[in-house]
Design a protein around this motif. Structure first.
Motif, PDB file in Angstrom:
ATOM      1  N   ALA A  32       0.815  -1.217   0.000  1.00  0.00           N
ATOM      2  CA  ALA A  32       0.000   0.000   0.000  1.00  0.00           C
ATOM      3  C   ALA A  32       0.847   1.265   0.000  1.00  0.00           C
ATOM      4  CB  ALA A  32      -0.943  -0.007   1.199  1.00  0.00           C
ATOM      5  N   GLY A  33       2.164   1.117   0.114  1.00  0.00           N
ATOM      6  CA  GLY A  33       3.064   2.262   0.087  1.00  0.00           C
ATOM      7  C   GLY A  33       3.254   2.946   1.416  1.00  0.00           C
ATOM      8  N   ARG A  34       2.710   2.394   2.487  1.00  0.00           N
ATOM      9  CA  ARG A  34       2.839   3.035   3.804  1.00  0.00           C
ATOM     10  C   ARG A  34       4.102   2.603   4.539  1.00  0.00           C
ATOM     11  NH1 ARG A  34      -2.823   2.243   3.279  1.00  0.00           N
ATOM     12  NH2 ARG A  34      -2.700   0.136   4.163  1.00  0.00           N
ATOM     13  N   LEU A  35       4.692   1.473   4.146  1.00  0.00           N
ATOM     14  CA  LEU A  35       5.956   1.008   4.708  1.00  0.00           C
ATOM     15  C   LEU A  35       6.876   0.607   3.562  1.00  0.00           C
ATOM     16  CD1 LEU A  35       4.871  -1.288   7.712  1.00  0.00           C
ATOM     17  CD2 LEU A  35       5.611   1.092   7.823  1.00  0.00           C
ATOM     18  N   ALA A  36       8.148   0.492   3.883  1.00  0.00           N
ATOM     19  CA  ALA A  36       9.136   0.043   2.891  1.00  0.00           C
ATOM     20  C   ALA A  36       9.894  -1.140   3.489  1.00  0.00           C
ATOM     21  CB  ALA A  36      10.087   1.175   2.537  1.00  0.00           C
ATOM     22  N   ILE A  37       9.251  -2.316   3.429  1.00  0.00           N
ATOM     23  CA  ILE A  37       9.804  -3.539   4.009  1.00  0.00           C
ATOM     24  C   ILE A  37      10.288  -4.439   2.877  1.00  0.00           C
ATOM     25  CG2 ILE A  37       9.307  -5.605   5.343  1.00  0.00           C
ATOM     26  CD1 ILE A  37       9.305  -3.166   7.080  1.00  0.00           C
ATOM     27  N   GLU A  38      11.562  -4.781   2.869  1.00  0.00           N
ATOM     28  CA  GLU A  38      12.104  -5.651   1.816  1.00  0.00           C
ATOM     29  C   GLU A  38      11.822  -7.125   2.118  1.00  0.00           C
ATOM     30  OE1 GLU A  38      16.211  -4.895   1.295  1.00  0.00           O
ATOM     31  OE2 GLU A  38      15.938  -2.814   0.657  1.00  0.00           O
ATOM     32  N   ASP A  39      11.962  -7.534   3.364  1.00  0.00           N
ATOM     33  CA  ASP A  39      11.764  -8.932   3.749  1.00  0.00           C
ATOM     34  C   ASP A  39      10.802  -8.938   4.937  1.00  0.00           C
ATOM     35  OD1 ASP A  39      11.923 -11.522   4.824  1.00  0.00           O
ATOM     36  OD2 ASP A  39      13.957 -11.801   4.066  1.00  0.00           O
ATOM     37  N   ALA A  40       9.537  -9.247   4.658  1.00  0.00           N
ATOM     38  CA  ALA A  40       8.507  -9.147   5.697  1.00  0.00           C
ATOM     39  C   ALA A  40       8.737 -10.144   6.833  1.00  0.00           C
ATOM     40  CB  ALA A  40       7.130  -9.358   5.079  1.00  0.00           C
ATOM     41  N   MET A  41       9.109 -11.392   6.517  1.00  0.00           N
ATOM     42  CA  MET A  41       9.327 -12.390   7.566  1.00  0.00           C
ATOM     43  C   MET A  41      10.511 -12.022   8.442  1.00  0.00           C
ATOM     44  SD  MET A  41       7.258 -14.909   8.093  1.00  0.00           S
ATOM     45  CE  MET A  41       8.303 -16.102   8.932  1.00  0.00           C
ATOM     46  N   LEU A  42      11.606 -11.573   7.817  1.00  0.00           N
ATOM     47  CA  LEU A  42      12.770 -11.184   8.599  1.00  0.00           C
ATOM     48  C   LEU A  42      12.445  -9.971   9.469  1.00  0.00           C
ATOM     49  CD1 LEU A  42      15.719 -11.500   9.339  1.00  0.00           C
ATOM     50  CD2 LEU A  42      16.321 -10.141   7.300  1.00  0.00           C
ATOM     51  N   SER A  43      11.734  -9.020   8.919  1.00  0.00           N
ATOM     52  CA  SER A  43      11.363  -7.829   9.685  1.00  0.00           C
ATOM     53  C   SER A  43      10.447  -8.192  10.848  1.00  0.00           C
ATOM     54  CB  SER A  43      10.671  -6.815   8.773  1.00  0.00           C
ATOM     55  OG  SER A  43      11.533  -6.385   7.749  1.00  0.00           O
ATOM     56  N   SER A  44       9.538  -9.130  10.627  1.00  0.00           N
ATOM     57  CA  SER A  44       8.640  -9.576  11.698  1.00  0.00           C
ATOM     58  C   SER A  44       9.420 -10.257  12.814  1.00  0.00           C
ATOM     59  CB  SER A  44       7.603 -10.535  11.119  1.00  0.00           C
ATOM     60  OG  SER A  44       6.696 -10.959  12.102  1.00  0.00           O
ATOM     61  N   THR A  45      10.402 -11.069  12.436  1.00  0.00           N
ATOM     62  CA  THR A  45      11.240 -11.743  13.433  1.00  0.00           C
ATOM     63  C   THR A  45      12.050 -10.727  14.233  1.00  0.00           C
ATOM     64  OG1 THR A  45      11.403 -13.695  12.016  1.00  0.00           O
ATOM     65  CG2 THR A  45      13.031 -13.472  13.762  1.00  0.00           C
ATOM     66  N   VAL A  46      12.608  -9.745  13.543  1.00  0.00           N
ATOM     67  CA  VAL A  46      13.375  -8.695  14.221  1.00  0.00           C
ATOM     68  C   VAL A  46      12.468  -7.914  15.178  1.00  0.00           C
ATOM     69  CG1 VAL A  46      14.597  -6.514  13.881  1.00  0.00           C
ATOM     70  CG2 VAL A  46      15.125  -8.488  12.428  1.00  0.00           C
ATOM     71  N   PHE A  47      11.248  -7.640  14.750  1.00  0.00           N
ATOM     72  CA  PHE A  47      10.293  -6.933  15.616  1.00  0.00           C
ATOM     73  C   PHE A  47      10.070  -7.707  16.909  1.00  0.00           C
ATOM     74  CE2 PHE A  47       5.950  -6.487  17.159  1.00  0.00           C
ATOM     75  CZ  PHE A  47       5.851  -5.113  17.344  1.00  0.00           C
TER      76      PHE A  47
END
Length: 245
Positions: A189-204
């Motif tokens: 939707a253009g509201r975030l700039a996440i390259e790797d959603a699973m990795l970002s979720s794990t980091v979160f």
């Protein structure tokens, strides 16, 4: 003088001194009572009964492993507590290690958040959704039983490295995937700039959840307002780093 004459059928007659034959004396009849009923053999348990007994064993084992640890818990004590023979337990689990793994898996499954509970964290804003996801994980992992389980896993991970992966896949991974889907949706939707959603979720999860949980596992108290402040600060920090540039 009296003479007793026995006939072939076992009756007896007496002849008195006067030579007269008195009435035949019949032998006493021995009452034959019915033999005691044979003990009723218990039939084979139904599949449902067997499953219930197995679940009882795993639940009991899980509780004992949490309270006493791996080494002090014995198969003999567990079998006695659930009224099983050791042979029955060993028929399912050849050793205590296999029973331990199965008990940890079942205990984790029973206490993990359902898909409906995870989905209910979805709020009107992305920030509140992330706060809800973090709070759910902290509440589950930071409950008294959750703390015991975390401590047990940490203590026995050197001996059973696979139980950490089992716990992660059952207790944490569904939430990680749910968050990854949200991050991917927000990126499209253009509201975030996440390259790797699973990795970002794990980091979160590591950034927002792990620190409060480690604090609780160490035996320290963490007031609810402190948890809320920590979580909201970490969520805002995460979101700032994920904004489009």
């Amino acid at each position: 003088m009296r003479i007793i004459i026995h006939d072939p059928l076992g009756s007896a007659s007496a002849i008195g001194s006067n030579g007269q034959m008195p009435e035949t004396i019949q032998p006493k009849r021995i009452a034959v009572t019915d033999a005691p009923p044979s003990p009723v053999r218990a039939g084979r348990p139904t599949r449902e009964q067997a499953q219930a007994r197995h679940a009882q064993l795993l639940d009991c084992a899980f509780d004992r492993f949490l309270d006493k640890g791996f080494e002090p818990t014995t198969i003999e004590a567990l079998a006695a507590e659930v009224s099983m023979t050791k042979r029955t337990v060993y028929a399912r689990y050849p050793d205590k290690a296999s029973l331990f793994r199965a008990a940890i898996q079942r205990g984790t499954e029973r206490r993990a958040a359902s898909a409906e509970t995870i989905a209910a964290t979805r709020a009107d804003t992305l920030e509140e959704t992330l706060v809800g996801i973090a709070m759910l994980r902290i509440q589950l992992a930071g409950s008294p039983e959750g703390v015991k389980l975390q401590r047990l896993i940490n203590t026995e991970a050197y001996r059973f490295p696979d139980i950490f992966q089992t716990y992660y896949e059952i207790a944490a991974l569904p939430t990680v995937r749910f968050l990854a889907d949200i991050l991917d949706e927000e990126t499209r939707a253009g509201r975030l700039a996440i390259e790797d959603a699973m990795l970002s979720s794990t980091v979160f999860m590591s950034m927002v959840v792990s620190a409060p949980v480690r604090f609780l596992i160490s035996g320290n108290e963490l007031p609810a307002q402190d948890v809320d402040r920590r979580v909201r600060f970490a969520v805002r920090l995460f979101l700032k780093g994920a904004l489009p540039r």
